[in-house]
Every structure is written in C-alpha cells, then in structure tokens.
Scaffold this active site. Structure first.
Site, short mmCIF file in Angstrom:
data_model
loop_
_atom_site.label_atom_id
_atom_site.label_comp_id
_atom_site.label_asym_id
_atom_site.label_seq_id
_atom_site.Cartn_x
_atom_site.Cartn_y
_atom_site.Cartn_z
N GLU A 25 0.84 -1.21 0.00
CA GLU A 25 0.00 0.00 0.00
C GLU A 25 0.87 1.26 0.00
O GLU A 25 0.79 2.09 0.91
CB GLU A 25 -0.88 0.04 1.26
CG GLU A 25 -1.77 -1.15 1.49
CD GLU A 25 -2.41 -1.13 2.89
OE1 GLU A 25 -2.06 -0.28 3.73
OE2 GLU A 25 -3.25 -2.01 3.15
N ARG B 247 2.57 20.55 5.63
CA ARG B 247 3.57 19.65 6.20
C ARG B 247 4.64 20.39 7.01
O ARG B 247 5.00 19.94 8.10
CB ARG B 247 4.23 18.79 5.10
CG ARG B 247 3.22 17.91 4.34
CD ARG B 247 3.88 16.87 3.46
NE ARG B 247 4.53 15.85 4.25
CZ ARG B 247 5.80 15.79 4.47
NH1 ARG B 247 6.61 16.67 3.90
NH2 ARG B 247 6.31 14.87 5.23
N CYS C 114 -2.68 34.23 8.68
CA CYS C 114 -2.44 34.90 9.96
C CYS C 114 -2.09 33.90 11.07
O CYS C 114 -2.90 33.67 11.98
CB CYS C 114 -3.67 35.70 10.35
SG CYS C 114 -4.10 36.83 9.04
N GLU C 115 -0.97 33.28 10.96
CA GLU C 115 -0.47 32.33 11.96
C GLU C 115 1.05 32.36 11.87
O GLU C 115 1.60 32.33 10.77
CB GLU C 115 -0.86 30.87 11.59
CG GLU C 115 -2.31 30.57 11.53
CD GLU C 115 -2.88 30.01 12.83
OE1 GLU C 115 -2.12 29.74 13.78
OE2 GLU C 115 -4.10 29.87 12.86
N1 LLP Z 1 -1.56 2.21 4.40
C1 LLP Z 1 -2.11 2.76 5.50
C2 LLP Z 1 -3.05 1.96 6.30
C3 LLP Z 1 -1.78 4.07 5.87
O1 LLP Z 1 -2.31 4.61 6.97
C4 LLP Z 1 -0.88 4.83 5.08
C5 LLP Z 1 -0.52 6.20 5.43
C6 LLP Z 1 -0.36 4.21 3.91
C7 LLP Z 1 -0.70 2.91 3.61
C8 LLP Z 1 0.58 4.92 3.00
O2 LLP Z 1 1.78 5.29 3.62
P1 LLP Z 1 2.94 5.96 2.75
O3 LLP Z 1 3.45 4.91 1.76
O4 LLP Z 1 2.37 7.15 2.04
O5 LLP Z 1 3.96 6.35 3.75
N2 LLP Z 1 0.46 13.18 6.20
C9 LLP Z 1 1.70 12.54 6.57
C10 LLP Z 1 1.70 11.07 6.21
C11 LLP Z 1 0.53 10.31 6.81
C12 LLP Z 1 0.49 8.84 6.41
C13 LLP Z 1 -0.78 8.21 6.83
N3 LLP Z 1 -0.93 6.83 6.47
C14 LLP Z 1 2.86 13.30 5.92
O6 LLP Z 1 2.61 14.28 5.22
O7 LLP Z 1 4.03 12.98 6.13
#
Ligand code: LLP
Length: 415
Positions: A273, A312, A342-343
């Site tokens: 995933e 981020r 405004c932060e």
């Molecule tokens: N599978 C599940 C169940 C997940 O919760 C996530 C990400 C992924 C796969 C994919 O993970 P990746 O390959 O993208 O690392 N907003 C944060 C990242 C949050 C990730 C949440 N879950 C950021 O900007 O760093």
C-alpha cells in the site's frame, strides 16, 4: 526520477517550463509529472517480481482522479480509507475489485457502499468493527472478505505523528488480541478470512522495522494455520520514504528481497500500500514572491502559497526543498519563506539561502504527496489548481477554486 530538471537555469517538468505553467494557470499551482508517477509505480511492481502481488496505491497521499486514472491504467489497485475515496476510484475508472479498505473508524454506510462495490478486502482494525461489518454484510446478504490489521508493536523510527505500529497508537488490533479476532471472524457466517495486514508508519528509511513487523506477523500466520485458519494474502502496508533533503531511502529491490526472505516458501499473495513513494517526488508547488520584507535578524519572502496549501512544514516541521524557478546570478540572502495566513506557523521553509526579488517564482519540491490533499480553505483562501504534465502537454486536472465556491454551500439564516 522526479520529472523535474533544470535546463539553462530554468526549471522544467518533463518538456514544459514551470514558468510557462505559472503564467498560464497562475499560482499557487501544483504540477505533477505523469512519467515520474508511472515510473515509481512500475518500480514497485517490478520489485515484487514474479510472486503473485498487487500494488494498491494509498490514495490518501494524492487522490486527484486524473492521477488515479493514470495508475488504474497500469493495473494498480487502491488502498482507501473512506467512502469518498471509494467514489473517487469509481470516478477515475479504477477496478473496484482491486480495492482494500483500511481505516480505524469505518461507518456502517461506508461498509455498505464498499460491499455493494464488491471490493477485494476490508482491513479491520477493532473488535467493534468486526461485529458491525458482520451485521452489515448479513443485512446485505453477502459475505465480507476480511483481513485483520495487526499492530505488531514495532518502532518504525519516524516522526511520532506518522508512526502507526506501536501499541500506544490507535491503529490495528493489538498483536496479543489478533488470534481472538481471527477466531471471531472465522466463526461468523457473513465474514470470510482472506488475509493479514499491517502498516507501521510513513517515511521509513530503514528495512529493519519492516522485517521485525513481518516476522511477528508470520509467526501469527503459522499459528492460525495450525488452527485451520488459512490466509490467502499478506498486506505489508506502505511507508517507504522518499528523499526530501539528503535521506538515504530504501532500495525497493533490497526491501522486497528482505521481505521474501522472511516469507520463505509460504505461499501468500503479497499486497503493498505505498502512497508517498509513488507520487511524492513527482510533484511541486509553484508560488510567486508577493513581497520581500527585510528584517533585523532575518528576511521574509512572503509568497502566495501558504500553510493552507502545504501544511507539512507547519504540522510536522517537515523540510521541503525550495528553489527559484529561474536561476539568478544575484547574491543570495537568508530568508524565511512564509505565506499570507495569519499564523506564525505559516511557513513553507525557514532559513533558506535564495537569490530572489519580488514577483519571482519559487518551486517547493517533493510536493506530490500529502500536499494538495491536506490543503484547506483557511483564511478563505481558494484551493490551488493542479496540472499534470505528460511530455510536452499540460493537462489542467483541477481548476483553481473560485471565491464564490468558498461559501456556495452555506446559507444565510432567515432574519
Ligand atoms: N496504508 C495505510 C493503512 C496508511 O495509513 C498509510 C498512510 C499508507 C498505507 C501509505 O503510507 P505511505 O506509503 O504514504 O507512507 N500526512 C503525513 C503522512 C501520513 C500517512 C498516513 N498513512 C505526511 O505528510 O508525512
């Protein structure tokens, strides 16, 4: 490959100049390289080799339907976490039979939608969810395919906000409770056990936590098998890190080899995933310098993108590279690159050496993942437009929001 490169001092995405895109579509503007997205997906697919597998793109990273369309065209599956994401897969022409449904708080309506769509698998995360899914499936007269998301209690050594596989995290079913969960599913007439999954965190740069998690999962698989609970697939989650600055990222082939070594001759189909690693480096946010404000200790470059476009840096203290779209030979100065919101947390980069003037264009790199999709309308700022470049062609894949659209679903009260 990111799809972005500099030619004669000017930043290009594939064969299109970023400056011309900013002129045509305005700023702030997200731009993506189709070739880079396709290449990253294919790298995953290739790393998993001949073993039966499915790459399910974690679309929370970037859910624009054109991007999903491109990945669906390669045969991708999708990891979703809401009914809204399921609808997007459908709108993009994705194969609903290749959808896995993750998420810690699925509603009954979402379960029903996914059952009607005939998705591949529900990744369940609690005993309550198992009970509810059994009821919803029974009410629909169908059998729900189920995998248990096991929380293996391993430290992924990433930012605490994006670490998910520790026992104090809300995610997954605790390792010690997983056997009971499987027993409950196996005993239910409207649920069918098909797999096991885990996802231990995001932006991981080390193979070891994956190995630790997998070896715990495999011990559980073997135990279940001895109790006649036989699984078809193992879903290893996502989390593979990308290079924002100077991180040593995972070599996907080495990662896959390490996973296969743990799995040995067990015969599971492998699901992955990945989100960030498919789209992260393939996007950039273009922004114009609205004002330069010299200060006593530092200078501010006030740009037209802000924390509502890219949260981020404010949320995780994340560092993303900021470069001028057109290079200048003027001397560099030290800037905090900030937005108009405004932060005081509204910064995109701090203490960056840049040679810039008012009205110059900057590109914030590696903004393909968790950028547009986390944007908001804070301060009544319309969300940015998005463009996908394919060779020498630019496709507008999301229009800039109009000011009227910001309050179109609100209403005045009767006075
Ligand atoms: N599978 C599940 C169940 C997940 O919760 C996530 C990400 C992924 C796969 C994919 O993970 P990746 O390959 O993208 O690392 N907003 C944060 C990242 C949050 C990730 C949440 N879950 C950021 O900007 O760093």
């Amino acid at each position: 490959m990111s799809g972005f490169e500099r030619r004669n001092g000017e930043l290009f995405v594939e064969s299109v100049s970023c400056q011309s895109l900013a002129q045509q579509y305005g700023t702030p503007l997200f731009v993506y390289s189709r070739a880079a997205i396709e290449q990253s997906w294919k790298a995953f697919d290739a790393a998993l080799g001949d073993r039966p597998h499915l790459v399910c793109y974690a679309m929370k990273a970037n859910s624009n339907i054109a991007l999903l369309q491109v990945l669906a065209g390669l045969g991708s599956g999708f990891d979703i976490v809401s009914g809204g994401e399921l609808k997007r897969v459908e709108a993009a022409g994705g194969d609903l039979k290749k959808v896995v449904f993750s998420g810690v708080g699925k509603t009954r309506d979402e379960m029903a939608m996914a059952l009607e769509a005939g998705i591949l698998c529900f990744n369940v995360e609690s005993m309550d969810e198992i009970g509810e899914l059994a009821e919803v499936a029974a009410a629909h007269g169908v059998i729900a395919p189920v995998s248990v998301r096991v929380n293996p209690d391993v430290d992924a050594k990433t930012h605490p906000y994006i670490s998910t596989g520790l026992k104090d995290n809300k995610f997954g079913i605790a390792f010690d409770d997983a056997q009971n969960a499987y027993r409950r599913i196996a005993d239910s007439a409207s649920l069918n056990v098909i797999g096991m999954d885990c996802h231990i965190g995001s932006q991981l740069t080390d193979i070891a936590p994956y190995q630790d998690a997998l070896s715990r999962l495999l011990a559980l698989c073997d135990l279940l098998e001895s109790q006649d609970i036989v699984l078809k697939h193992l879903d290893l989650g996502g989390g593979q890190g990308i290079r924002y600055k100077d991180e040593e990222t995972l070599n996907l082939d080495a990662w896959a080899a390490a996973m296969f070594q743990e799995i040995g001759d067990r015969n599971y189909e492998i699901i992955v995933e990945p989100g960030r690693s498919i789209v992260g480096n393939a996007g950039a946010l273009l922004t114009s310098v609205n004002a330069i404000k010299p200060g006593e200790h530092k200078n501010f470059a006030i740009v037209d993108a802000a924390m509502n476009d890219l949260i981020r840096p404010a949320l995780y203290s994340a560092w993303q590279e900021i470069v001028p779209v057109v290079e200048s030979s003027e001397p560099q100065k030290l800037y905090d690159v900030v937005g108009p919101v405004c932060e005081s947390a509204d910064f995109l980069g701090k203490e960056r050496e840049l040679a810039i003037e008012k009205n110059d264009l900057l590109a914030i790199l590696s903004a393909g993942a968790y950028s547009f999709c986390m944007s908001s309308n804070y301060n009544s700022r319309p969300r940015a437009a998005e463009v996908m470049v394919d060779g020498d062609t630019a496709h507008l894949i999301r229009q800039r929001e109009s000011l009227e659209s910001l309050y179109a679903s609100e209403s005045l009260i009767a006075s």
